[in-house]
Design a protein around this motif. Structure first.
Motif, PDB file in Angstrom:
ATOM      1  N   ASP A  85       2.574  -9.444 -11.205  1.00 27.26           N
ATOM      2  CA  ASP A  85       2.263 -10.505 -12.151  1.00 27.26           C
ATOM      3  C   ASP A  85       2.670 -10.161 -13.588  1.00 27.26           C
ATOM      4  N   ARG A  86       3.265  -9.012 -13.782  1.00 28.49           N
ATOM      5  CA  ARG A  86       3.669  -8.596 -15.127  1.00 28.49           C
ATOM      6  C   ARG A  86       5.194  -8.456 -15.194  1.00 28.49           C
ATOM      7  N   ASN A  87       5.698  -8.477 -16.413  1.00 31.83           N
ATOM      8  CA  ASN A  87       7.146  -8.333 -16.626  1.00 31.83           C
ATOM      9  C   ASN A  87       7.506  -6.846 -16.750  1.00 31.83           C
ATOM     10  N   THR A  88       7.197  -6.105 -15.699  1.00 28.04           N
ATOM     11  CA  THR A  88       7.451  -4.658 -15.674  1.00 28.04           C
ATOM     12  C   THR A  88       8.586  -4.370 -14.707  1.00 28.04           C
ATOM     13  N   LYS A  89       9.607  -3.664 -15.183  1.00 23.92           N
ATOM     14  CA  LYS A  89      10.748  -3.309 -14.362  1.00 23.92           C
ATOM     15  C   LYS A  89      10.548  -1.919 -13.767  1.00 23.92           C
ATOM     16  N   ILE A  90      10.715  -1.834 -12.475  1.00 26.45           N
ATOM     17  CA  ILE A  90      10.598  -0.554 -11.777  1.00 26.45           C
ATOM     18  C   ILE A  90      11.955  -0.281 -11.136  1.00 26.45           C
ATOM     19  N   ILE A  91      12.625   0.772 -11.596  1.00 27.47           N
ATOM     20  CA  ILE A  91      13.973   1.069 -11.127  1.00 27.47           C
ATOM     21  C   ILE A  91      13.996   2.436 -10.469  1.00 27.47           C
ATOM     22  N   SER A  92      15.001   2.649  -9.647  1.00 27.51           N
ATOM     23  CA  SER A  92      15.162   3.940  -8.971  1.00 27.51           C
ATOM     24  C   SER A  92      16.585   4.451  -9.191  1.00 27.51           C
ATOM     25  N   PRO A  93      16.859   5.095 -10.320  1.00 30.38           N
ATOM     26  CA  PRO A  93      18.221   5.549 -10.611  1.00 30.38           C
ATOM     27  C   PRO A  93      18.647   6.715  -9.715  1.00 30.38           C
ATOM     28  N   LYS A  94      19.933   6.763  -9.454  1.00 30.65           N
ATOM     29  CA  LYS A  94      20.483   7.882  -8.706  1.00 30.65           C
ATOM     30  C   LYS A  94      20.654   9.086  -9.623  1.00 30.65           C
ATOM     31  N   ASN A  95      20.964  10.205  -9.034  1.00 26.32           N
ATOM     32  CA  ASN A  95      21.189  11.408  -9.830  1.00 26.32           C
ATOM     33  C   ASN A  95      22.382  11.202 -10.765  1.00 26.32           C
ATOM     34  N   CYS A  96      22.228  11.637 -12.009  1.00 24.85           N
ATOM     35  CA  CYS A  96      23.266  11.560 -13.049  1.00 24.85           C
ATOM     36  C   CYS A  96      23.574  10.126 -13.475  1.00 24.85           C
ATOM     37  N   GLN A  97      22.774   9.168 -13.077  1.00 27.80           N
ATOM     38  CA  GLN A  97      22.975   7.793 -13.512  1.00 27.80           C
ATOM     39  C   GLN A  97      22.337   7.579 -14.875  1.00 27.80           C
ATOM     40  N   SER A  98      23.092   6.967 -15.796  1.00 30.09           N
ATOM     41  CA  SER A  98      22.581   6.726 -17.145  1.00 30.09           C
ATOM     42  C   SER A  98      21.575   5.584 -17.140  1.00 30.09           C
TER      43      SER A  98
END
Length: 279
Positions: free
Chosen positions: A38-51
């Motif tokens: 219900d919130r505008n929260t971004k949850i990301i899962s970057p790969k290794n060495c990804q900016s």
């Protein structure tokens, strides 16, 4: 005071999760997505060495310290000083306080340039007076007293029959003045032979030259102040009488009197030739 983990997570706008090694983190990510749906929260899962770019909006504040902070400025007053940035802090201080509140220091750069010049030293001074308002002679033993200053920023010295030197303390304005003087000196060096040849071949008498100069002066004055007879100038009801022989101006209005005097002086300098015998 103790905080619950969920309270801490709710206060975060962006949460980074790495799925490369542990499957448990993947389940944590799904749990977080469900919990903060219900919130505008971004949850990301970057790969290794990804900016990953994260943006933080914060207000920048500058603190005035040292001598500038001794007096509280009035509303609308301009505060002038050096802006020094250290890490994420900004400080405004006076130039003299720079070495006190920082590890920085100031220095002055004195510059000197020697230019080839074979013309008369007086001609150069006369030309500079036509461009700059302040050209004053300076005592100098090394150059046999033949030196002058330009706006108290640059010194021109006579070194020999073939060279002159310029001396100034480097700053934006003085550098600009020195560039102008160098350009003038180089142009005079190219013009002197041409002027000498033209003077030898000239057949016009001095009376003819003076007559033409007077016509040019009259035309320029008319363009500045309008046609009003024999050098009787009227501007906004104020009258000034100009003697074209002596340059004297008579007027009850001091402002108009000074305008006419300065205009006449500049016009005379522009239309009359510079004598090559000036030294």
């Amino acid at each position: 005071m103790l905080y619950d983990e969920q309270d801490i997570l709710r206060s975060m706008d962006k949460i980074e999760v790495n799925l490369h090694l542990w499957n448990e983190i993947g389940r944590l990510k799904q749990k977080l997505i469900t919990q903060f749906a219900d919130r505008n929260t971004k949850i990301i899962s970057p790969k290794n060495c990804q900016s990953v770019e994260m943006y933080f909006n914060s207000k920048k504040m500058e603190k005035t310290i040292g001598r500038l902070a001794e007096k509280t400025p009035e509303v609308g007053e301009t505060v002038s000083g050096l802006l020094v940035k250290k890490a994420f802090t900004y400080q405004i201080m006076a130039l003299d306080d720079l070495h006190v509140f920082s590890q920085l220091s100031t220095t002055n750069i004195s510059q000197r340039i020697t230019i080839a010049y074979t013309g008369a030293f007086g001609v150069l001074k006369h030309r500079l007076k036509q461009i700059f308002e302040s050209v004053e002679s300076l005592p100098d033993e090394e150059s046999e007293g033949r030196a002058f200053g330009v706006h108290e920023r640059l010194t021109v010295k006579y070194e020999s029959e073939k060279h002159i030197s310029l001396h100034w303390r480097s700053d934006p304005i003085s550098d600009m003045v020195s560039d102008s003087v160098v350009a003038l000196v180089l142009n005079i060096g190219r013009e002197i032979p041409k002027v000498a040849v033209e003077s030898e071949e000239a057949t016009k008498t001095e009376e003819e030259n003076n007559y033409k100069a007077e016509k040019v002066i009259h035309a320029l004055l008319v363009s500045l102040f309008g046609e009003n007879g024999k050098l009787v100038i009227s501007v906004d009801g104020n009258v000034a009488h100009l003697d074209k022989q002596s340059g004297n101006v008579e007027s009850e209005n001091e402002s108009l009197k000074e305008r006419v005097r300065v205009a006449f002086q500049w016009i005379q300098n522009a239309v009359k030739p510079i004598p090559l015998s000036v030294s």
